[in-house]
Scaffold this motif. Structure first.
Motif, short mmCIF file in Angstrom:
data_model
loop_
_atom_site.label_atom_id
_atom_site.label_comp_id
_atom_site.label_asym_id
_atom_site.label_seq_id
_atom_site.Cartn_x
_atom_site.Cartn_y
_atom_site.Cartn_z
N GLY C 334 19.00 15.16 48.06
CA GLY C 334 19.83 14.43 49.01
C GLY C 334 20.81 15.32 49.73
O GLY C 334 21.34 14.96 50.78
N CYS C 335 21.08 16.49 49.16
CA CYS C 335 22.00 17.42 49.83
C CYS C 335 21.35 18.00 51.08
O CYS C 335 22.04 18.54 51.94
CB CYS C 335 22.40 18.54 48.87
SG CYS C 335 23.43 17.95 47.52
N GLY C 375 23.83 11.21 48.80
CA GLY C 375 23.44 12.36 49.61
C GLY C 375 23.94 12.26 51.04
O GLY C 375 24.04 13.26 51.75
N LEU C 376 24.27 11.04 51.47
CA LEU C 376 24.72 10.86 52.85
C LEU C 376 26.13 11.40 53.07
O LEU C 376 26.57 11.56 54.20
CB LEU C 376 24.71 9.37 53.22
CG LEU C 376 23.34 8.70 53.20
CD1 LEU C 376 23.49 7.19 53.39
CD2 LEU C 376 22.48 9.27 54.30
N THR C 378 27.43 14.05 50.87
CA THR C 378 27.65 15.33 50.21
C THR C 378 27.25 16.49 51.12
O THR C 378 26.32 16.37 51.90
CB THR C 378 26.84 15.42 48.91
OG1 THR C 378 25.48 15.13 49.21
CG2 THR C 378 27.36 14.48 47.86
N VAL C 381 24.33 18.86 54.00
CA VAL C 381 23.81 17.91 54.99
C VAL C 381 24.24 16.50 54.59
O VAL C 381 23.55 15.81 53.87
CB VAL C 381 22.26 17.97 55.09
CG1 VAL C 381 21.77 17.03 56.17
CG2 VAL C 381 21.81 19.39 55.41
N GLY C 382 25.40 16.10 55.02
CA GLY C 382 25.87 14.75 54.78
C GLY C 382 25.80 13.98 56.08
O GLY C 382 26.59 14.16 56.99
NA NA Z 1 24.01 15.31 51.52
#
Ligand code: NA
Ligand code: NA
Lengths: 316, 182, 433
Positions: C334-335, C375-376, C378, C381-382
């Motif tokens: 998710g990162c 992940g959205l 962090t 890539v958030g």
């Molecule tokens: Na992220």
């Protein structure tokens, strides 16, 4: 050594998968291990409605498909789906095979038709009691196929189309009042709790079959081609269908054992009004075949099919 | 420039076809519920709305390429120096355009197959090929837009994100749904 | 090369193309096509390329996506977000960190009608950022609140992510939506808790606002009743079985448009604009789904998923440890990855394992979506952080990520809670018929 990929679109717990395993094992043995069959279940390789084209294009070596998912494309075999054609699916599959094999060359030229693999005739299962046709009036029923839906509409019910995964939710939440399925599927799909009334009138059989990719077949050695030929016979149609049909029939007894289920059997002498409602569908079928294959084509085909079924003791 | 106005017209047509298809999907679905409440069946409701969805997606995809609005991973774009960034974007757009052309070619096979199969909807027995034709036309337009984007035919005014733009515009990053027309 | 080895090669090629900024959906389709052609042949691969896009675009199970998106777009264009924020402010504004609390409340309200996370973050950036700045809020904390509020969009029903999970795993979408409710409310409470703590620890970063009387509050509530009504219609309709999820989505979209028009908040000609915007958003989602379908066929013919599932089956670890490892993997992925792409790529491989381990599929779906939601926000890539940054370019990224940190801690705590007490997720859906 050759690997034949075989695709179908139901989960591995389904009887279709067991049938395919049985067929695959027999092929592997008969070819002395020369042909390995790799089964891909559950739409892993393609959507249900694409299976005919997947076989035709060589995406798979063989597969199980339902011709009824493409209405209008295979008009002759739509005869097999008509209500009240056969009482016994296993015998019916063998007879249909003998009747259709030759016609398939014209109607399904992109594949090699192999065998019929279908289930015990389906019944109507409902939440509320149904004893006569008039009880069905206004009931929302999820039909197994388009042609079953058309028949239900002729009976005065409302066919409500739901995707397979939505069928259970639809029943549980009362979006529909009933479904059409063979016996054991009711238990297997977890519908037996809600659908406690059953009309024991065997009325439809879906046209589900195996096909083989022509190029795959041509590339086999003559011996291996014979192995495939030997596994695409009327007897194999009967054998695979019988396996599934027997399993479905066991569901009837199981429902009685569970208790709380009412099974209304429509005796042969009381079937006339039910059968009569299907006459329009027979006429539609004939008109469609006549349109595609010339006037007067349909009549003899249907007579031939019904005569063969009666002779085999599977006619209605 | 003439080509610019042609693309503007094509974009409007694509928006119109897609929006009408979506409106019909919503209305057909709602009508089916209402009719069911009154004990009636809307024939082939699911079949028609599915085919309209296909039309909607392919025509709307053309607009997505027109505005370079596809979801991308912007990681490298945010750290690389501008000339590298530009080169990467040009490469990506060329690869994408080539593949979309291939997809449009394959789409012709699918259309020909539906035409040949003479398949119909189950209840009304309405022929499917007109829907396949309209959907395929949308795919061809999408491929055209992808090619035009890759060759730099769109003026940057029409692009929400030119190659040298700052990274992190909602247009490319939003996987859960972009907010357009803000 | 053994076919199974083609799978890791395919993944490597996929990541290379994605890093080189080929659109995610196209990248998956290209590798899927090329890989399939390698294993099966070019002719069959062309047939897949012919049928997979149209079959996916016209899959009846996916019709609910554009319809739910239309509902969110219509609500947004009717100005519902500003009215939600106002209602929150009138209720919570006088508390410490009142504006931040109002932002979370308004985000939750918007989430109840919009299935997307970034849409929530974008709309609240426009509405809440300036008031918070003007009142002297710490910029990082203000932006972090908006980013975190946005994540509510994919858990509180309706949710695009949960719907796609349900479609991929053939789970009841209605049940999944209902299951997202309690964890969603828990998220709201815990986010507000974080804000309360920050406002105690450093009162200067989150100042207090004015108190409003009940008259003002009631006036604000009167303006948000439609959203309550539509939420009840959609969720209640599915809970009690009046409609299927697709039908609920159609009804929700039509009612949201109708209420907007009837109350004069949405000019009739704006309906066209809402439809166009929905189509464009849907197209970009469908391109990802089409690519994922093609990549999935490629993976299937390599036999790799089968092998991986078999391998994990032989691992001698307690099921909960395997689950924790899977969720940790999602957290790491998710990162870097887009959340929808992550779901469509991994769930078909992971889900059979989860079923094999005997975990409840609905519960797992909610856990996965929460992990992905994390992940959205962090780094590096958030997605939500980028959305805010793109709208307010003067905000330093570092400050936002620092502001997000305490919320991330609370999210991990929530994940642990829901893992330890599955009934928090399952009580409501299991009470459905
Ligand atoms: Na992220
Ligand atoms: Na939501």
């Amino acid at each position: 050594e050759t690997t034949m990929t075989f695709s179908h679109f139901v989960p591995t717990g389904h009887r279709v998968h067991a049938g395919a395993e049985m067929w695959a094992k027999s092929i592997e043995e008969a070819s002395g291990g020369d042909i390995k069959v790799r089964i891909f279940p559950a739409q892993q390789l393609g959507k249900a409605a694409d299976h005919y084209d997947m076989i035709a294009s060589g995406q798979v070596g063989a597969g199980w498909f339902v011709s009824g998912y493409s209405p209008g494309r295979f008009p002759i075999i739509e005869a097999g789906e008509l209500p009240f054609l056969m009482t016994d699916a296993a015998t019916g599959a063998r007879v249909l095979h003998e009747w259709y094999a030759e016609k398939a060359r014209e109607e399904m030229p992109e594949i090699r038709f192999c065998l019929f693999a279908t289930h015990d005739p389906g019944r109507i299962h409902t939440r509320a009691k149904v004893e006569t046709i008039s009880d069905l009036k206004g009931m929302k029923i999820r039909p197994a196929s388009a042609s079953v839906g058309n028949y239900l509409a002729a009976l005065g019910a409302i066919p409500v189309k739901l995707a397979a995964p939505e069928a259970r939710q639809g029943v549980e939440r009362g979006v529909v009042d009933g479904v059409t399925f063979p016996w054991n599927t009711i238990i297997n799909f977890g519908l037996a709790e809600d659908l406690v009334h059953h009309v024991d009138l065997p009325f439809y059989v879906p046209m589900a079959m195996y096909g083989v990719n022509p190029a795959f077949y041509e590339n086999l050695s003559p011996e291996n081609r014979k192995v495939i030929d030997d596994h695409c016979t009327p007897e194999w149609s009967e054998r695979i269908t019988s396996d599934w049909a027997t399993w479905e029939q066991d569901g009837r007894q199981e429902l009685e054992d569970i208790g709380g289920h009412t099974i209304v059997t429509v005796a042969p002498e009381d079937r006339a009004p039910w059968v009569e409602k299907a006459q329009g569908l027979y006429a539609d079928w004939a008109a469609q075949v006549d349109q595609r294959y010339g006037d007067g084509a349909a009549g003899p085909m249907m007579e031939d099919l019904q005569a063969r079924l009666s002779q085999a003791g599977a006619g209605f | 420039m003439a080509s610019r106005s042609i693309f503007a017209v094509l974009e409007r047509v694509a928006d119109l076809v897609a929006a009408l298809s979506l409106a019909l999907v919503a209305l057909v679905t709602a009508a089916a519920i209402v009719l069911r409440a009154f004990g009636a069946n809307l024939p082939d409701a699911i079949d028609f709305s599915s085919m309209l969805m296909g039309v909607m997606v392919f025509w709307a995809a053309a607009v997505a390429f027109r505005h370079d609005d596809n979801v991308r991973v912007e990681f490298l774009g945010s750290v690389a120096p501008p000339p590298v960034r530009l080169a990467i974007r040009v490469f990506a757009n060329l690869v994408t355009a080539a593949f979309m052309v291939l997809m449009a070619v394959a789409g012709e096979r699918q259309f020909a197959l539906v035409l040949r199969s003479r398949e119909v909807t189950p209840e009304l027995r309405f022929e499917l090929w007109p829907f396949a034709a309209v959907a395929w036309a949308g795919l061809v337009l999408t491929a055209l837009m992808a090619v035009a984007l890759a060759l730099g035919w769109f003026s940057s005014r029409h692009r929400r994100s030119a190659p040298g733009d700052a990274p992190g515009r909602p247009g490319h990053l939003v996987g859960q749904g972009t907010l357009h027309g803000e | 090369m053994a076919n199974e080895l083609l799978a890791p090669v395919g993944f490597a090629a996929l990541f290379a193309l994605m890093v080189l900024q080929v659109p995610i959906g196209i990248a998956m389709a290209i590798v899927g096509f090329a890989g399939y052609a390698t294993v099966v042949g070019f002719g069959p691969a062309m047939s897949v390329l012919a049928s997979a896009p149209i079959r996916t675009a016209s899959d009846p199970a996916l019709a609910l996506l554009p319809l739910f998106i239309l509902m969110g777009v219509a609500a947004f264009r009717s100005g519902i977000s500003a009215r939600l924020f106002d209602a929150g402010l009138k209720t919570l504004g006088h508390w410490r960190g009142g504006l931040a609390l109002s932002t979370i409340a308004a985000s939750a309200g918007f989430a109840a009608i919009c299935g997307s996370s970034a849409a929530g973050a974008a709309t609240m950036t426009r509405i809440a950022l300036k008031p918070m700045r003007d009142s002297g809020y710490d910029e990082g904390v203000a932006a972090a609140t908006i980013a975190v509020g946005g994540t509510l969009g994919i858990l509180i029903p309706p949710s695009v992510a949960l719907a796609v999970f349900g479609i991929l795993t053939e789970q009841d979408i209605g049940r999944l939506f209902v299951a997202g409710l309690v964890p969603g409310i828990l998220a709201v409470v815990m986010h507000m808790g974080v804000i309360a703590i920050i406002s105690r620890v450093s009162p200067e970063s989150l100042p207090q606002g004015a108190r409003f009387g009940w008259r003002d509050r009631l006036a604000a509530y009167a303006k948000i009743w439609p959203i309550v009504l539509i939420f009840l219609l959609v969720l209640g309709g599915m809970y009690y079985g009046y409609f299927t999820p697709t039908e609920a989505a159609a009804m929700g979209a039509i009612f949201t448009l109708a209420i907007g028009v009837l109350r004069g908040q949405l000019p009739i000609r704006e309906i066209g604009g809402a439809l166009v915007e929905t189509c464009r958003t849907s197209a970009s989602i469908f391109l990802i789904l089409i690519g994922a379908v093609m990549f999935g066929y490629f993976l299937a013919v390599t036999g790799a998923p089968h092998m991986i599932a078999g391998w994990i089956g032989t691992l001698d670890l307690p099921p909960l440890v395997i689950l924790a490892l899977i969720l940790f993997g999602y957290l790491i992925l998710g990162c870097f990855l887009d959340s929808l792409a992550m779901i469509v790529l991994t769930v078909p491989i992971i889900f059979p394992i989860i079923q094999h381990l005997g975990f409840d599929p609905i519960w797992f779906g909610v856990l996965v979506v929460i992990t992905i939601e994390l992940g959205l926000i962090t780094p590096p890539v958030g997605l939500n952080v980028f959305v805010i940054k793109s709208m307010e370019t003067s905000l330093p990224l570092g400050a936002i990520y620092r502001g997000v940190l305490p919320f991330v801690g609370m999210e991990i705590l929530r994940l642990a809670l829901l893992t330890a007490f599955p009934w928090l997720v399952l009580a409501l859906p299991n009470s459905m018929r």
